[in-house]
Design a protein around this motif. Sequence first.
Motif, PDB file in Angstrom:
ATOM      1  N   GLU A  97      48.529  54.952  31.118  1.00 14.02           N
ATOM      2  CA  GLU A  97      47.365  54.134  31.476  1.00 14.02           C
ATOM      3  C   GLU A  97      47.503  52.776  30.803  1.00 14.02           C
ATOM      4  OE1 GLU A  97      43.588  55.612  30.083  1.00 14.02           O
ATOM      5  OE2 GLU A  97      42.498  53.959  31.007  1.00 14.02           O
ATOM      6  N   LYS A  98      47.422  51.735  31.629  1.00  8.51           N
ATOM      7  CA  LYS A  98      47.339  50.408  31.021  1.00  8.51           C
ATOM      8  C   LYS A  98      45.862  50.058  30.985  1.00  8.51           C
ATOM      9  CE  LYS A  98      51.969  48.896  31.540  1.00  8.51           C
ATOM     10  NZ  LYS A  98      52.879  47.965  32.191  1.00  8.51           N
ATOM     11  N   GLU A  99      45.531  48.774  30.936  1.00  8.14           N
ATOM     12  CA  GLU A  99      44.114  48.472  30.783  1.00  8.14           C
ATOM     13  C   GLU A  99      43.274  48.977  31.956  1.00  8.14           C
ATOM     14  OE1 GLU A  99      43.816  43.965  31.572  1.00  8.14           O
ATOM     15  OE2 GLU A  99      45.631  44.319  30.417  1.00  8.14           O
ATOM     16  N   GLU A 100      42.013  49.245  31.655  1.00 10.51           N
ATOM     17  CA  GLU A 100      40.996  49.615  32.654  1.00 10.51           C
ATOM     18  C   GLU A 100      41.400  50.744  33.595  1.00 10.51           C
ATOM     19  OE1 GLU A 100      40.331  45.830  34.557  1.00 10.51           O
ATOM     20  OE2 GLU A 100      38.461  45.587  33.443  1.00 10.51           O
ATOM     21  N   GLY A 232      40.174  38.305  31.982  1.00  5.45           N
ATOM     22  CA  GLY A 232      41.535  38.852  31.904  1.00  5.45           C
ATOM     23  C   GLY A 232      42.524  37.741  31.636  1.00  5.45           C
TER      24      GLY A 232
END
Length: 408
Positions: A97-100, A232
């Motif tokens: 999992e990367k961001e969000e 972002g």
Amino acid sequence: MAISQHDVIIIGAGAAGLMCAISAGKRGRNVLVLDHSRKAGNKIMVSGGGRCNFTNYYVEPNRYISQNPHFCKSALSRYTQWDFIAMVDKHGLPYSEKEEGQLFSDQKAKAILDMMLQEVSEVKAQIQLETVVEKIRQLDLSEAPNRFQLITSKGAYQCESLVIATGGLSMPTMGASGFGYQVAEQFGLNLLPRTPALVPFTLQPDEKAFTEPLSGLSTPARLSCNGVSFLGGLLFTHRGLSGPAVLQVSSYWTAGDQLEINLIPELDLEEHLKSLRHSKPKTELRTVINEYLPSRLAKAILEQWLKQPVLEAGEKGISVGDLSNAQINNIANRIQRWIPNLNGTEGYRTAEVTLGGVDTNELSSKTMEAKKVPNLHFIGEVVDVSGHLGGFNFQWAWASGWVAGEVV
Ligand SMILES: Cc1cc2nc3c(=O)[nH]c(=O)nc-3n(C[C@H](O)[C@H](O)[C@H](O)COP(=O)(O)OP(=O)(O)OC[C@H]3O[C@@H](n4cnc5c(N)ncnc54)[C@H](O)[C@@H]3O)c2cc1C
């Protein structure tokens, strides 16, 4: 001329077409997937910077843009991110999992494509590449009712169900074409205007003079347009502005709209400078700016945008205690309400998706079948449903492909 007979023909061996083939093939249907490219799944291969952001933990209808925001709900609720994750797990593919909630393959994107191709072959669906579809027609009652006939560069085919999965217009070098829209027109379906989205902005020459030397630099920012805002990364490029927040906001921008950029999103700069003026008046402006921005960007801002107060102060630099309210307001506006002089976007050459397409009012949200043309289905990006950046576009392709495959 021998005519090859199939239950289902899917045009387009991309994300949606492959998933539809798997879903229909599991039901025992005889499926043929046709594609004009030399390889299946070209966009899967290049997606997510080569790691394929294949879905997102937080898939919600509000992450999609469509004239009918409710249309995507049915498919997304029947084939969810958990269903796709289960397939990835079944194949033992590692992911992170990367961001969000964005899920990326730990291996190359090819691992996801290979998984799809293996599933397609397990259900005995056939893929035929380098095939140009020249003509489609629905056979009439005297011939074979409710069947479609396709004339292609590799012969003639007939099928009961025809699925259009030819994607959008972005990246023509990867096989993108307007074919799906032509088929929709041929069968009298309404099309909504198409524009490139998830796309970098280009700038006017005066603005480029500021940004070009910063090329390659990335900084957190909040970008706002038409009442929508994204926080972002903002990336300065040779041509203009890119990065995740820029791509996201581009989907809400149309020519002539203003884009507003806050380069220090975590702070109210005006309040901060005013408070420092009382508490630490000797603090230099350049120290404050350097604290919150990468040094190259801070330097460019001080030398170009804030030239006047800084130059006036000379070598010793200007202290916040010497700034007037008007100067503080001007500094905060420049940095936190930057309205770049846009030229446009980079267009379909680099856009990740196409906004607009086949009007969802023409389709059943449960089956993706054209209401006016029984057994003709449209799935994936060719339909007027576009996701935010973050795995949402693939999830739409998987979900719409799957639900169509359950009925064709
Ligand atoms: C560089 C890039 C990176 C991306 N990264 C991500 C990401 O990480 N995560 C994400 O969710 N989304 C990502 N996307 C978006 C995602 O790739 C698309 O939304 C998705 O592929 C759409 O699936 P589709 O099956 O509808 O269309 P496509 O995957 O585009 O497939 C369409 C297929 O139809 C074929 N075709 C087209 N015209 C014809 C014709 N006339 N005859 C026969 N065949 C035809 C094409 O060759 C292609 O194989 C990215 C897009 C790009 C361009």
